[in-house]
Design a protein around this motif. Structure first.
Motif, PDB file in Angstrom:
ATOM      1  N   MET A 233      31.153 -66.775  50.818  1.00 47.11           N
ATOM      2  CA  MET A 233      30.099 -66.911  51.452  1.00 47.11           C
ATOM      3  C   MET A 233      29.699 -67.887  52.587  1.00 47.11           C
ATOM      4  N   VAL A 234      30.938 -68.236  53.396  1.00 47.45           N
ATOM      5  CA  VAL A 234      30.919 -68.947  54.367  1.00 47.45           C
ATOM      6  C   VAL A 234      31.351 -67.943  55.480  1.00 47.45           C
ATOM      7  N   VAL A 235      32.174 -67.707  55.067  1.00 46.14           N
ATOM      8  CA  VAL A 235      32.593 -66.510  56.204  1.00 46.14           C
ATOM      9  C   VAL A 235      32.134 -65.346  56.670  1.00 46.14           C
ATOM     10  N   TYR A 236      31.429 -64.420  55.130  1.00 42.00           N
ATOM     11  CA  TYR A 236      30.928 -63.106  55.640  1.00 42.00           C
ATOM     12  C   TYR A 236      29.472 -63.559  55.400  1.00 42.00           C
ATOM     13  N   THR A 237      28.678 -63.948  54.985  1.00 41.39           N
ATOM     14  CA  THR A 237      27.672 -64.221  54.454  1.00 41.39           C
ATOM     15  C   THR A 237      26.757 -63.760  56.054  1.00 41.39           C
ATOM     16  N   ALA A 291      29.540 -78.869  34.449  1.00 40.52           N
ATOM     17  CA  ALA A 291      29.745 -78.679  35.841  1.00 40.52           C
ATOM     18  C   ALA A 291      30.614 -77.442  36.541  1.00 40.52           C
ATOM     19  N   THR A 292      31.766 -77.132  36.198  1.00 43.30           N
ATOM     20  CA  THR A 292      32.205 -76.450  36.800  1.00 43.30           C
ATOM     21  C   THR A 292      31.671 -74.948  35.971  1.00 43.30           C
ATOM     22  N   VAL A 293      31.167 -74.927  35.057  1.00 40.74           N
ATOM     23  CA  VAL A 293      30.052 -73.391  34.700  1.00 40.74           C
ATOM     24  C   VAL A 293      29.306 -73.049  35.883  1.00 40.74           C
ATOM     25  N   LEU A 294      28.542 -74.166  35.619  1.00 43.29           N
ATOM     26  CA  LEU A 294      26.839 -74.470  36.030  1.00 43.29           C
ATOM     27  C   LEU A 294      27.955 -73.694  38.074  1.00 43.29           C
ATOM     28  N   GLY A 295      28.929 -74.317  38.649  1.00 42.73           N
ATOM     29  CA  GLY A 295      29.181 -74.155  39.875  1.00 42.73           C
ATOM     30  C   GLY A 295      30.062 -72.858  40.324  1.00 42.73           C
ATOM     31  N   SER A 296      30.269 -72.233  38.656  1.00 41.83           N
ATOM     32  CA  SER A 296      30.703 -70.815  39.345  1.00 41.83           C
ATOM     33  C   SER A 296      30.290 -69.536  38.566  1.00 41.83           C
ATOM     34  N   LEU A 297      29.820 -69.603  37.736  1.00 43.76           N
ATOM     35  CA  LEU A 297      29.303 -68.683  37.316  1.00 43.76           C
ATOM     36  C   LEU A 297      28.034 -68.024  37.906  1.00 43.76           C
ATOM     37  N   SER A 298      27.289 -68.762  38.134  1.00 43.78           N
ATOM     38  CA  SER A 298      26.022 -68.793  38.580  1.00 43.78           C
ATOM     39  C   SER A 298      26.157 -67.831  39.980  1.00 43.78           C
ATOM     40  N   SER A 299      26.925 -69.045  40.478  1.00 44.13           N
ATOM     41  CA  SER A 299      26.991 -68.296  41.924  1.00 44.13           C
ATOM     42  C   SER A 299      27.734 -66.596  42.018  1.00 44.13           C
ATOM     43  N   SER A 300      29.079 -66.431  41.030  1.00 46.80           N
ATOM     44  CA  SER A 300      28.994 -65.636  41.950  1.00 46.80           C
ATOM     45  C   SER A 300      28.618 -63.916  41.117  1.00 46.80           C
ATOM     46  N   ALA A 301      27.690 -64.733  40.292  1.00 47.75           N
ATOM     47  CA  ALA A 301      27.256 -63.795  39.803  1.00 47.75           C
ATOM     48  C   ALA A 301      25.931 -63.090  40.383  1.00 47.75           C
ATOM     49  N   SER A 302      25.079 -64.205  41.397  1.00 54.14           N
ATOM     50  CA  SER A 302      24.603 -64.080  42.242  1.00 54.14           C
ATOM     51  C   SER A 302      25.136 -62.778  43.495  1.00 54.14           C
ATOM     52  N   LEU A 303      25.509 -63.391  43.587  1.00 54.37           N
ATOM     53  CA  LEU A 303      27.086 -62.815  44.809  1.00 54.37           C
ATOM     54  C   LEU A 303      26.623 -61.253  44.107  1.00 54.37           C
ATOM     55  N   SER A 318      17.329 -65.061  49.965  1.00 50.91           N
ATOM     56  CA  SER A 318      16.905 -65.987  49.038  1.00 50.91           C
ATOM     57  C   SER A 318      18.277 -65.695  47.824  1.00 50.91           C
ATOM     58  N   LEU A 319      18.910 -65.151  47.820  1.00 55.07           N
ATOM     59  CA  LEU A 319      20.130 -64.098  46.851  1.00 55.07           C
ATOM     60  C   LEU A 319      21.107 -65.328  47.606  1.00 55.07           C
ATOM     61  N   LEU A 320      21.401 -65.052  48.609  1.00 58.40           N
ATOM     62  CA  LEU A 320      22.657 -66.462  49.060  1.00 58.40           C
ATOM     63  C   LEU A 320      22.235 -67.341  48.985  1.00 58.40           C
ATOM     64  N   THR A 321      20.840 -67.980  48.705  1.00 62.64           N
ATOM     65  CA  THR A 321      20.684 -68.866  48.441  1.00 62.64           C
ATOM     66  C   THR A 321      20.665 -69.471  46.948  1.00 62.64           C
ATOM     67  N   LEU A 322      20.547 -68.830  46.110  1.00 62.35           N
ATOM     68  CA  LEU A 322      20.383 -69.138  44.829  1.00 62.35           C
ATOM     69  C   LEU A 322      22.058 -69.039  44.109  1.00 62.35           C
ATOM     70  N   ASN A 382      32.186 -53.975  46.861  1.00 60.88           N
ATOM     71  CA  ASN A 382      33.734 -54.443  46.397  1.00 60.88           C
ATOM     72  C   ASN A 382      33.855 -56.105  46.743  1.00 60.88           C
ATOM     73  N   VAL A 383      34.189 -56.505  48.143  1.00 57.18           N
ATOM     74  CA  VAL A 383      33.704 -57.607  48.142  1.00 57.18           C
ATOM     75  C   VAL A 383      33.469 -58.447  47.154  1.00 57.18           C
ATOM     76  N   PHE A 384      31.999 -58.560  47.200  1.00 55.25           N
ATOM     77  CA  PHE A 384      31.690 -59.200  46.170  1.00 55.25           C
ATOM     78  C   PHE A 384      32.408 -59.001  44.950  1.00 55.25           C
ATOM     79  N   SER A 385      32.449 -57.832  44.120  1.00 58.36           N
ATOM     80  CA  SER A 385      32.749 -58.114  43.233  1.00 58.36           C
ATOM     81  C   SER A 385      34.314 -57.864  43.166  1.00 58.36           C
TER      82      SER A 385
END
Length: 418
Positions: A233-237, A291-303, A318-322, A382-385
């Motif tokens: 997210m930091v490098v490629y967004t 906390a870990t589920v909220l921080g991991s699953l939702s972020s990677s799924a949106s990406l 908007s999706l990147l923000t989510l 491929n990168v996001f998957s």
């Protein structure tokens, strides 16, 4: 003057349940300008400058290399990394792991400064400085290079680093007992709340037991997988926005930084939420995993859905923000879990787990750059998957093997006297 032996344990006591997880009983604490929150905000500033300085290295590398051409080629992304650089996987951006030693050192502070029923919020305030560093460096770094020249990026952020070091040297002390300006009520509150958890005795690190510990292994791998997501997210967004939607750097600066602004806010709120759940008799391990589920699953799924549904620049932003926003829910999860499973060795464990996680700062850009160069049409998918798959695997391992009770190898070993 009060000493540690004169302080009576009056607040923040622990009680153990049958599973071994720690339940926290509330205690009264001073609320007016507490020193421990001042330490959290100074640590917040130090984390800000550590991450910002890492990112500005990425921003300035291309500009410095092209400075001999007497013209600016810094025009492809907020990161300062041209899209053309992905034609060669060896030119893929790498976040420098400088300053990683500072992360583990911070936990030596929180061993002695964070009452258990405030640990999540204090650590979240401190760690949210990392996202603020990403946000400010991305938002301002490119413009400073273009308007003032790349040396001024080092002057400005280096100056902030000097100020943060000065504040650290003057205001940070090892523990409440040695702090000269702390309120006596707050000192008693902190020491008594940690009385049954932290011992001053020195014992050797149980290295073999650590290596065999499944909770520690799962913690390290989940930190690695989540940090992989953060690095993507930091490098490629910004590069994704620039390459797909052809948005100029000056126009995309704020929207590129918006996900990190949201993440910083979410990180602080997540710490307060975790401490609130503990007051409602949630098990500590349950809070850490939620906390870990909220921080991991939702972020990677949106990406991962981003390349499929983003038809416009606004939709992508908007999706990147989510995706980025909820990612810091993991701060009161995996990132402070070492304080739960081994409070005596948490500074070493956090340094080790952070060091292991920072391997992703090299692998994620390298692998992603290769994927983009090999398949220009579907490279972003491929990168996001891949990021989603790695992050999900780390999360599953942590949900299965993660613990929040003090492990046997980290407990106090009582010495018998004849």
């Amino acid at each position: 003057m009060a000493t540690m032996t004169e302080l009576s344990p009056t607040a923040g006591k622990y009680s153990q349940d049958v599973q071994g997880d720690e339940k926290l009983s509330p205690g009264k604490a001073p609320s007016l300008c507490p020193t421990r929150y001042g330490i959290a905000f100074i640590t917040h500033l130090c984390n800000f400058i550590i991450v910002a300085q890492n990112i500005i290295m990425n921003i300035t590398m291309v500009t410095m290399a092209n400075s001999t051409n007497h013209q600016s080629q810094f025009n492809s992304s907020t990161e300062g990394l041209p899209v053309d650089s992905f034609d060669d996987p060896n030119n893929s951006p790498k976040s420098l792991p400088a300053g990683g030693l500072g992360y583990g050192g911070q936990f030596a502070l929180w061993e002695r400064w964070s009452p258990p029923n405030e640990r999540s919020r204090l650590c979240s305030i401190a760690f949210s400085g990392m996202m603020l560093g990403s946000c400010i460096a991305i938002l301002l770094g490119g413009n400073i290079c273009q308007d003032l020249g790349w040396p001024f990026v080092f002057y400005i952020f280096g100056g902030v680093g000097c100020v943060s070091c000065l504040l650290w040297f003057v205001l940070i002390y090892d523990d409440p007992v040695t702090h000269p300006w702390i309120n006596i009520t707050e000192k008693e509150y902190i020491i008594s709340s940690l009385a049954q958890q932290v011992s001053s005795s020195k014992q050797p690190l149980p290295i073999k037991a650590m290596v065999r510990s499944l909770p520690l292994r799962s913690l390290c791998f989940c930190s690695f997988s989540h940090q992989w997501l953060i690095n993507i997210m930091v490098v490629y967004t910004p590069t994704y926005i620039s390459s797909v939607f052809n948005v100029d750097i000056r126009d995309s600066g704020f929207l590129s930084a918006l996900p990190f602004i949201c993440a910083r806010v979410v990180g602080i709120l997540g710490g307060y939420l975790a401490d609130f759940l503990l007051t409602k008799n949630f098990r500590l391990v349950t809070v850490r995993k939620i906390a870990t589920v909220l921080g991991s699953l939702s972020s990677s799924a949106s990406l991962v859905v981003l390349p499929y549904v983003a038809s416009s620049y606004i939709t992508a932003a908007s999706l990147l923000t989510l995706s980025c926003g909820p990612s810091l829910f993991s701060q009161p999860g995996i990132y402070i879990n070492a304080l739960d499973i081994a409070p005596r060795h948490s500074s070493f464990l956090m340094g080790a787990s952070r060091g292991f996680a920072q391997i992703s700062a090299i692998l994620a850009p390298t692998v992603s750059g290769f994927l983009l160069s090999q398949d220009p049409e579907f490279g972003w998918r491929n990168v996001f998957s891949l990021s989603f798959a790695i992050n999900t695997l780390g999360l599953i391992l942590y949900l299965i093997f993660g613990k929040a009770d003090v492990q046997d190898w980290a407990k106090e070993r009582e010495l018998t006297r004849l």
